[in-house]
Design an enzyme around this catalytic site. Sequence first.
Site, short mmCIF file in Angstrom:
data_model
loop_
_atom_site.label_atom_id
_atom_site.label_comp_id
_atom_site.label_asym_id
_atom_site.label_seq_id
_atom_site.Cartn_x
_atom_site.Cartn_y
_atom_site.Cartn_z
N ASP A 95 1.23 -1.26 0.13
CA ASP A 95 0.12 -0.10 0.06
C ASP A 95 0.71 0.91 -0.04
O ASP A 95 2.19 1.22 0.26
CB ASP A 95 -1.08 -0.08 1.66
CG ASP A 95 -0.07 0.21 2.29
OD1 ASP A 95 0.89 -0.57 2.76
OD2 ASP A 95 -0.65 1.12 3.29
N GLU A 146 -0.53 -1.09 6.22
CA GLU A 146 1.25 0.09 6.43
C GLU A 146 0.73 0.92 7.03
O GLU A 146 1.19 1.34 7.92
CB GLU A 146 2.21 -0.49 5.60
CG GLU A 146 3.66 -0.70 6.98
CD GLU A 146 4.42 0.90 7.15
OE1 GLU A 146 4.65 1.29 8.34
OE2 GLU A 146 3.36 2.06 6.14
N ARG A 186 6.44 11.24 18.06
CA ARG A 186 7.66 10.80 17.80
C ARG A 186 8.26 9.89 19.39
O ARG A 186 8.66 10.93 19.55
CB ARG A 186 8.22 10.59 15.80
CG ARG A 186 8.24 10.66 15.78
CD ARG A 186 7.52 9.92 14.84
NE ARG A 186 6.86 10.48 13.29
CZ ARG A 186 6.73 9.73 12.52
NH1 ARG A 186 6.84 7.99 12.26
NH2 ARG A 186 5.78 10.07 11.15
N SER A 201 8.73 5.24 11.70
CA SER A 201 7.49 4.12 12.58
C SER A 201 7.40 3.11 11.91
O SER A 201 6.67 3.39 11.14
CB SER A 201 7.13 4.82 13.27
OG SER A 201 7.17 6.21 14.24
N1 BES Z 1 8.66 3.69 5.84
C1 BES Z 1 8.16 3.88 6.51
C2 BES Z 1 8.98 4.18 7.47
C3 BES Z 1 10.01 4.53 7.80
C4 BES Z 1 10.62 5.37 6.88
C5 BES Z 1 11.66 3.95 8.38
C6 BES Z 1 11.68 6.20 6.75
C7 BES Z 1 12.47 4.80 8.17
C8 BES Z 1 12.69 5.64 7.06
C9 BES Z 1 6.55 3.23 6.37
O1 BES Z 1 5.96 3.26 6.16
C10 BES Z 1 6.23 4.83 7.63
O2 BES Z 1 5.55 5.79 6.99
N2 BES Z 1 5.28 4.47 8.64
C11 BES Z 1 5.14 5.74 9.24
C12 BES Z 1 3.93 5.03 10.37
C13 BES Z 1 2.76 3.99 10.18
C14 BES Z 1 1.31 3.65 12.07
C15 BES Z 1 1.36 5.56 9.34
C16 BES Z 1 5.59 6.62 9.67
O3 BES Z 1 6.89 6.64 10.06
O4 BES Z 1 4.93 8.09 9.48
MN MN Z 2 7.32 1.85 4.28
MN MN Z 3 5.09 5.42 4.84
#
Ligand code: BES
Ligand code: MN
Ligand code: MN
Length: 462
Positions: free
Chosen positions: A88, A158, A333, A404
Amino acid sequence: MEKTQAYIEAHKQRFLDELLELLRIPSISADPAYAAEVKRCAEKVADFLRAAGADNVEVIPTKGHPIVYGEKIIDPARPTVLIYGHYDVQPPDPLELWDSPPFEPVIRKTELHPDGAIFARGACDDKGQMFMHIKAFEALHATGELPVNVKFMLEGEEEVGSDNLGIFCESNKEKLACDCVLLSDTSMIANDVPSITVGLRGLSYVEVEVTGPNRDLHSGVYGGAVANPINILAKMIASLHDEEGRITIPGFYDDVEEVDPEERALLNQAPFDVDAYMADLDVQALFGEPDYTPIERTTIRPSLDANGIWGGYTGEGAKTVLPSKAYAKISMRLVPHQKSDKITKLFSEHFVRIAPPSVKVKVTPHHGGEPAVVPRNTPEYQAAHHAMKQTFGKDPLPMRSGGSIPIVALFEQVLGVKSVLLGFGLDSDAIHSPNEHYGLFNFYKGIETIPWFHKYYAELKK
Ligand code: BES
Ligand code: MN
Ligand code: MN
């Protein structure tokens, strides 16, 4: 691994063409209008898994978007690697800021990607990075060089909090039994500075509503005597940081891990040019706690940011209104050992407490997630280290990331295994932003590196 690497070399163009196909599907999990596209994307991923040689491939429906599962068990005595990724993507808005349409991938050169980069929503996060694992597996399988059992678990939620994947893991512990989880959903420092992510921040996400008068008012007739909820909200948000950038919510830092000086030194080994960082963002100064470097502020320290703020009149021209309501979305965060639920509660109590009597405040929690740390003295971390050393020709640095991935803490809690965060994207790849891209160098380097991970892991687990 020679046959595997030769196979990859021979099929490079097809690998890229197939990824572009996947990128043309707008699998936006947040927007219900795209649910059918998310499903179509899941089916496509399942087709690629089958074509790569995976067995028992299924598109498993959930209350939300489907989970794609597939496996190759070569020998129950061998270690098993559970590969996680997400198909996604984030919504592409604002569309007008893209130089090419987000779901019509094109390849363009950039300063950091002189060999070209794929521009499309999801190119890096996470279709491009997830797809590397399918292609690495295809190459290992086709050449008879697969050294471990693999299981694929690829989700479509995700970007909206992985709620159904959590439930799926809880109720399928046996099916998902493995020795470690491997994922590429993180970044590395630079194309010539390989790194492995050893920490992720957690997340608390809330929406706040501030209500003033019971209806919108004429700002001339009432202005000056009635509190304006936008003015109040702005002041409340501003008060969440002190002059030095520390978060003012009582108790917020109580559980924050004090990282030891040795680890801090290691984190700050990463090349970081403050001036280039500011120039790239076109800002004259940075923000944040003076006792921590910018790298530390975004990794081992928690943060709080308004993600959106709205209310009143935002259309063309002027409308003189004193609005009834104002809203904001706020994210925090978190770092080890803060707990998402506790922080959300501290925020809510504080926000209600600081509201003046002229307004009413409502706080609604959204999804959250726990931070994660990855130890370095494990066979999986060592395998990742050796794999990167093999293909980059230098030792990768351990790095913490500010992003995250809440499901990583859950893997440990529910499946009892550690994750390896072997990402190949760059922080400058504009994930979640207009013009997201993923370097061709990074895509191919990932496909070449992953087989080495499996090989070293099999050896280290003997
Ligand atoms: N892949 C990202 C997280 C990420 C980005 C880890 C850059 C390390 C470096 C993931 O798809 C993401 O966007 N996570 C969200 C959290 C989620 C609960 C919506 C985020 O970090 O905002
Ligand atoms: Mn991601
Ligand atoms: Mn992401």
